[in-house]
Design an enzyme around this catalytic site. Structure first.
Site, PDB file in Angstrom:
ATOM      1  N   PHE A 106       0.808  -1.219   0.000  1.00 27.49           N
ATOM      2  CA  PHE A 106       0.000   0.000   0.000  1.00 27.49           C
ATOM      3  C   PHE A 106       0.840   1.266   0.000  1.00 27.49           C
ATOM      4  CE2 PHE A 106       1.012  -0.149   4.443  1.00 27.49           C
ATOM      5  CZ  PHE A 106       0.806   1.125   4.960  1.00 27.49           C
ATOM      6  N   LYS A 107       2.115   1.140   0.378  1.00 28.22           N
ATOM      7  CA  LYS A 107       2.979   2.314   0.435  1.00 28.22           C
ATOM      8  C   LYS A 107       3.224   2.923  -0.947  1.00 28.22           C
ATOM      9  CE  LYS A 107       3.669   1.605   4.881  1.00 28.22           C
ATOM     10  NZ  LYS A 107       4.919   1.406   5.560  1.00 28.22           N
ATOM     11  N   ASP A 108       2.874   2.197  -2.016  1.00 23.82           N
ATOM     12  CA  ASP A 108       3.028   2.746  -3.367  1.00 23.82           C
ATOM     13  C   ASP A 108       2.206   4.012  -3.553  1.00 23.82           C
ATOM     14  OD1 ASP A 108       4.867   0.982  -4.633  1.00 23.82           O
ATOM     15  OD2 ASP A 108       3.308  -0.536  -4.784  1.00 23.82           O
ATOM     16  N   ALA A 111       4.314   6.857  -1.758  1.00 21.98           N
ATOM     17  CA  ALA A 111       5.651   7.064  -2.317  1.00 21.98           C
ATOM     18  C   ALA A 111       5.597   7.596  -3.746  1.00 21.98           C
ATOM     19  CB  ALA A 111       6.435   5.754  -2.265  1.00 21.98           C
ATOM     20  N   THR A 139       7.714   0.377   3.459  1.00 19.21           N
ATOM     21  CA  THR A 139       7.947   1.774   3.074  1.00 19.21           C
ATOM     22  C   THR A 139       9.190   1.906   2.206  1.00 19.21           C
ATOM     23  OG1 THR A 139       6.838   2.751   4.981  1.00 19.21           O
ATOM     24  CG2 THR A 139       8.530   4.076   3.934  1.00 19.21           C
TER      25      THR A 139
END
Length: 431
Positions: A106-108, A111, A139
């Site tokens: 989900f950090k896409d 970022a 992350t």
């Protein structure tokens, strides 16, 4: 968009300043002075909207004064270019899959959006932007891929030795170019403490243009609101009401974004924070005392955080009133043994293979279940990132994406680092 520090509400800075400074000198976190409201008309027509249309609407309402709408549209369409399906397990339970981006986590969202925002706001004459990031797992990989090859940036990622999965480590350490990885002999909290100390070091700030890619950066928080609104839209398409979100929580940036969407007017009935044995927040909501403690290593390593940075943002959203928080947020914690039970139960009942973090969220959804609600728990990472967790019967059923197979052919470029700030500072100054 004007922002203040959670430690100083009289401070008013621009969105651009908050993005590039990321961490106020008073050690608070930046929050918007005014939280815009989602229009009633937009909510009434939300079932007709795509993810990108929803993302543009949310981004425009928050930072439309800072970036023209067409430019924001280009950023959104470039950054958020993958699917976010809401998978129904049965009538009143669904799982929101957030792992279909390049790093399989989900950090896409944060970022990729942040890297493009920073590139857009940077001046070609500016010094190289040095991005420091601590990671407990996902992350770092998302930031590495989000910033890889972005001109004018250099990323330094700190991760705890022996406390990330093999695939996570490969995503962190095999990039080269403008991405550097430091393997720290300590915990995620130690990595996070060193990054914070760097932002308060006068010599480093005089030499470098420092900013953060952790969820303390407001540019990470904003794009995470997108998928809460989109999940709501998908649920409404299926005539679901009384939405409850269950969020696997470590540093509390993910649920913090959901709560920001809620404060923007997203009709959510309740939020549930699901943690592993690093249960600082569940204990706080239970006892009323906030007592950070050293993090403990678990199967759900991205949530191994003993002192979650973003909790101050959540406190700020609710005027530091614990009773107001308790009305909107519940919290539960689970052991590794519980997590394995959750993984097995999800497969046995629904033929669904979940990562350990997702299994923790499922357990909390089950614990808080009410047939009058539609409960959505968030799946934050592809199960292949934690392949060693699963028994053989499940391991054999996990499809390994092509980008993971390619990682196995690459060489690690990580540097070893002792757990002290002076060594980290020396690395930055000499490299």
């Amino acid at each position: 968009m004007k922002l203040y520090s959670t430690n100083n509400k009289s401070l008013k800075i621009s969105f651009k300043e908050a993005v590039f400074n990321s961490f106020p000198t008073d050690k608070g976190l930046y929050m918007p002075v005014k939280i815009p409201q989602i229009s009633e008309e937009f909510l009434q027509n939300i079932t007709k909207c795509s993810l990108q249309e929803i993302a543009l609407e949310a981004a425009s309402s928050l930072i439309g004064e800072d970036i023209p709408k067409q430019d924001l549209k280009n950023i959104v369409e470039d950054a958020i270019n993958f699917e976010v399906p809401l998978v129904s397990l049965y009538d009143q339970l669904g799982v929101l899959e957030l792992f279909h981006g390049p790093s399989l986590a989900f950090k896409d969202f944060g970022a990729r959006f942040m890297s493009r925002i920073m590139s857009y706001l940077s001046n070609s004459k500016d010094k190289t932007l040095d991005i420091l990031v601590a990671t407990s797992g996902d992350t770092g990989g998302a930031v590495a891929l989000g910033f890889l090859g972005v001109k004018g940036t250099r990323v330094t990622i700190l991760y705890p030795k022996g406390k990330v999965s093999e695939i996570q480590k490969q995503q962190l350490t095999t990039n080269g170019q403008n991405i550097r990885a430091l393997e720290v002999e300590g915990t995620f909290d130690d990595c996070q403490a060193m990054v914070k100390e760097a932002f308060n070091d006068a010599e480093l700030n005089s030499r470098f243009r420092l900013t953060s890619a952790n969820s303390i950066n407001i540019a990470r928080l904003i794009p995470q609101t997108f998928y809460y609104i989109y999940a709501y839209a998908q649920a409404k398409r299926n005539n679901k009401n009384n939405i409850v979100f269950v969020v696997p929580s470590g540093n509390f940036g993910n649920i913090g974004a959901g709560l920001l969407a809620y404060k923007m007017g997203l009709p959510v009935k309740h939020f549930i924070a699901a943690t592993n044995v690093n249960d600082t927040v569940p204990q706080y909501l239970k006892k009323g005392l906030y007592t950070p403690k050293p993090s403990i290593q678990t199967l759900s390593n991205a949530m191994d955080v003993g002192n979650p940075s973003n909790w101050v943002r959540i406190m700020d959203l609710f005027d530091n009133n614990i009773e107001n928080i308790r009305k909107t947020i519940s919290a539960y914690s689970y052991t590794d043994e519980d997590t394995l039970i959750g993984i097995n139960e999800l497969y046995e009942k629904y033929k669904y293979i979940a990562c350990p973090h997702t299994a923790v969220a499922y357990l909390a959804a089950k614990n808080h279940f009410n047939p009058l609600n539609y409960t959505i728990f968030l799946s934050t990472a592809h199960p292949c990132k934690f392949i060693d967790v699963y028994p053989k019967n499940l391991k054999d059923k996990i499809e390994i994406p092509e980008q993971v197979k390619q990682l196995e052919k690459k060489k690690s470029l990580a540097h070893s680092l002792k757990n002290n700030f002076s060594d980290f500072k020396d690395f930055l100054l000499s490299n």
